[in-house]
Every structure is written in structure tokens, then in C-alpha cells.
Design a protein around this motif. Sequence first.
Motif, mmCIF file in Angstrom:
data_model
loop_
_atom_site.group_PDB
_atom_site.id
_atom_site.type_symbol
_atom_site.label_atom_id
_atom_site.label_comp_id
_atom_site.label_asym_id
_atom_site.label_seq_id
_atom_site.Cartn_x
_atom_site.Cartn_y
_atom_site.Cartn_z
ATOM 1 N N ARG A 65 0.885 -1.244 -0.139
ATOM 2 C CA ARG A 65 0.026 0.155 -0.094
ATOM 3 C C ARG A 65 0.884 1.330 -0.021
ATOM 4 O O ARG A 65 0.571 2.130 -0.698
ATOM 5 C CB ARG A 65 -1.122 0.087 1.105
ATOM 6 C CG ARG A 65 -2.042 -0.765 1.153
ATOM 7 C CD ARG A 65 -3.084 -0.903 2.405
ATOM 8 N NE ARG A 65 -4.196 -1.688 1.998
ATOM 9 C CZ ARG A 65 -5.097 -2.003 2.813
ATOM 10 N NH1 ARG A 65 -5.125 -1.258 3.962
ATOM 11 N NH2 ARG A 65 -6.189 -2.728 2.571
ATOM 12 N N ARG A 67 3.810 1.632 -1.216
ATOM 13 C CA ARG A 67 4.487 1.608 -2.486
ATOM 14 C C ARG A 67 3.511 2.241 -3.290
ATOM 15 O O ARG A 67 3.807 3.189 -4.351
ATOM 16 C CB ARG A 67 5.240 0.213 -3.047
ATOM 17 C CG ARG A 67 6.378 0.168 -2.530
ATOM 18 C CD ARG A 67 6.978 -1.256 -3.039
ATOM 19 N NE ARG A 67 6.245 -2.459 -3.148
ATOM 20 C CZ ARG A 67 6.181 -3.252 -2.300
ATOM 21 N NH1 ARG A 67 7.238 -3.200 -1.235
ATOM 22 N NH2 ARG A 67 5.378 -4.369 -2.126
ATOM 23 N N SER A 68 2.410 1.780 -3.325
ATOM 24 C CA SER A 68 1.425 2.251 -4.273
ATOM 25 C C SER A 68 1.047 3.814 -3.996
ATOM 26 O O SER A 68 0.945 4.432 -5.038
ATOM 27 C CB SER A 68 -0.168 1.589 -4.118
ATOM 28 O OG SER A 68 -0.946 1.969 -4.842
ATOM 29 N N ILE A 69 0.948 4.082 -2.685
ATOM 30 C CA ILE A 69 0.844 5.731 -2.543
ATOM 31 C C ILE A 69 1.822 6.323 -3.049
ATOM 32 O O ILE A 69 1.690 7.451 -3.849
ATOM 33 C CB ILE A 69 0.483 5.698 -0.841
ATOM 34 C CG1 ILE A 69 -0.708 5.155 -0.420
ATOM 35 C CG2 ILE A 69 0.661 7.166 -0.596
ATOM 36 C CD1 ILE A 69 -0.827 4.981 0.782
ATOM 37 N N GLN A 71 3.844 5.836 -5.411
ATOM 38 C CA GLN A 71 4.036 5.646 -7.018
ATOM 39 C C GLN A 71 2.832 6.928 -7.375
ATOM 40 O O GLN A 71 2.863 7.536 -8.511
ATOM 41 C CB GLN A 71 3.480 4.273 -7.520
ATOM 42 C CG GLN A 71 4.778 3.401 -7.373
ATOM 43 C CD GLN A 71 4.541 2.041 -7.730
ATOM 44 O OE1 GLN A 71 3.309 1.523 -7.866
ATOM 45 N NE2 GLN A 71 5.671 1.290 -7.756
ATOM 46 N N ARG A 72 1.729 6.934 -6.925
ATOM 47 C CA ARG A 72 0.523 7.790 -7.063
ATOM 48 C C ARG A 72 0.997 9.324 -7.011
ATOM 49 O O ARG A 72 0.468 10.140 -7.740
ATOM 50 C CB ARG A 72 -0.594 7.429 -6.086
ATOM 51 C CG ARG A 72 -1.434 6.474 -6.605
ATOM 52 C CD ARG A 72 -2.685 6.437 -5.642
ATOM 53 N NE ARG A 72 -3.470 5.322 -6.288
ATOM 54 C CZ ARG A 72 -4.963 5.326 -5.709
ATOM 55 N NH1 ARG A 72 -5.241 6.192 -4.805
ATOM 56 N NH2 ARG A 72 -5.548 4.343 -6.234
ATOM 57 N N HIS A 73 1.720 9.518 -5.896
ATOM 58 C CA HIS A 73 2.193 10.877 -5.593
ATOM 59 C C HIS A 73 3.459 11.332 -5.578
ATOM 60 O O HIS A 73 3.780 12.558 -5.106
ATOM 61 C CB HIS A 73 1.172 11.051 -4.097
ATOM 62 C CG HIS A 73 -0.093 10.786 -3.847
ATOM 63 N ND1 HIS A 73 -1.009 11.733 -4.426
ATOM 64 C CD2 HIS A 73 -0.637 9.831 -3.217
ATOM 65 C CE1 HIS A 73 -2.205 11.369 -4.364
ATOM 66 N NE2 HIS A 73 -1.972 10.010 -3.704
ATOM 67 N N HIS A 75 5.470 11.950 -7.787
ATOM 68 C CA HIS A 75 5.739 13.007 -8.846
ATOM 69 C C HIS A 75 5.538 14.554 -8.344
ATOM 70 O O HIS A 75 6.202 15.155 -9.009
ATOM 71 C CB HIS A 75 5.080 12.712 -10.113
ATOM 72 C CG HIS A 75 3.685 13.049 -9.924
ATOM 73 N ND1 HIS A 75 2.786 12.099 -9.230
ATOM 74 C CD2 HIS A 75 2.758 14.194 -10.292
ATOM 75 C CE1 HIS A 75 1.423 12.653 -9.346
ATOM 76 N NE2 HIS A 75 1.411 13.968 -9.679
ATOM 77 N N ARG A 76 4.711 14.481 -7.218
ATOM 78 C CA ARG A 76 4.411 15.829 -6.796
ATOM 79 C C ARG A 76 5.573 16.489 -5.733
ATOM 80 O O ARG A 76 5.452 17.666 -5.669
ATOM 81 C CB ARG A 76 3.014 15.823 -6.022
ATOM 82 C CG ARG A 76 2.109 15.495 -6.924
ATOM 83 C CD ARG A 76 0.808 15.342 -5.963
ATOM 84 N NE ARG A 76 0.309 16.188 -5.274
ATOM 85 C CZ ARG A 76 -0.459 16.166 -4.251
ATOM 86 N NH1 ARG A 76 -1.179 15.150 -4.051
ATOM 87 N NH2 ARG A 76 -0.862 17.308 -3.548
ATOM 88 N N GLU A 101 -3.750 6.664 2.698
ATOM 89 C CA GLU A 101 -3.288 7.407 2.098
ATOM 90 C C GLU A 101 -3.257 8.848 2.320
ATOM 91 O O GLU A 101 -2.590 9.806 2.212
ATOM 92 C CB GLU A 101 -3.898 7.210 0.619
ATOM 93 C CG GLU A 101 -3.639 8.112 -0.503
ATOM 94 C CD GLU A 101 -4.362 7.765 -1.874
ATOM 95 O OE1 GLU A 101 -3.702 8.216 -2.841
ATOM 96 O OE2 GLU A 101 -5.498 7.550 -1.653
#
Length: 118
Positions: A65, A67-69, A71-73, A75-76, A101
Motif C-alpha cells: 500500500r 509503495r502504491s501511495i 507511486q501515485r503521489h 511525482h509531486r 493514503e
Amino acid sequence: MRLPRKQSMSKRADFSRVRKDGQAKAGRFVVVSTLSDPSLPHLLVGFITTRKVGKAHDRNLLRRRLRSILQRHGHRLADPKRLLVAIPRVGAAQASFAELEEDWLRQVKRLGLFASGK
């Protein structure tokens, strides 16, 4: 679904340096620690999941979870040349993905890691 090896923190010295010299913010489900390091070519990420948070399948779930968070954010992040450590707290395994998250995002914002306007 794993982070590229070049983005994974693996040295104990790096974890210790973040703990000793970095900043940390604790939320209900996760503690986020960070340390800026201009000598790094990119973001280095580490997760510390202790047996306190649950059995092996719970710890694996939390790492997936987080890692997924990331990967989603990820770049910010305003300055990607940093070390970032996330430590799930007791009770995080019972939290939903959305709650985890939200807590992670709150701690990252409190640390001032997001670029303004994104």
C-alpha cells in the motif's frame, strides 16, 4: 509492484542518518521521515515495518500500500533529491487504503515536501 532498485534504500546507515538528522511527522497510521541530500541523483525510499504492526501478511500488505501511495503521489515532491522513510504504526493494518493514503499525504504536506501549485 516494487520500486526500482535504484530508488530503494537498503543501507542501515541511510536509515540511521534520516532518523538522526532528518525531520519526522507522525500521524495516526504512519510516521514519515525525510532528509534532503543534494548529492543524491534521485529519491531514495525505505519502509520499516516491525512485527508490532501485525503478522507477515499484514506487513506485506502495508508495504504494498505504501509503495502504491508513493507511486501515485511521488511525482509531486518539490525536491526529489532526498531520503524518505515511512513507518506504519500499530493499527495501520486495519486502516483502509484511503485512510492510509490520507494520513501519508497529510504528513508529507506537514513536512512541506510537495511543490506548490501541483
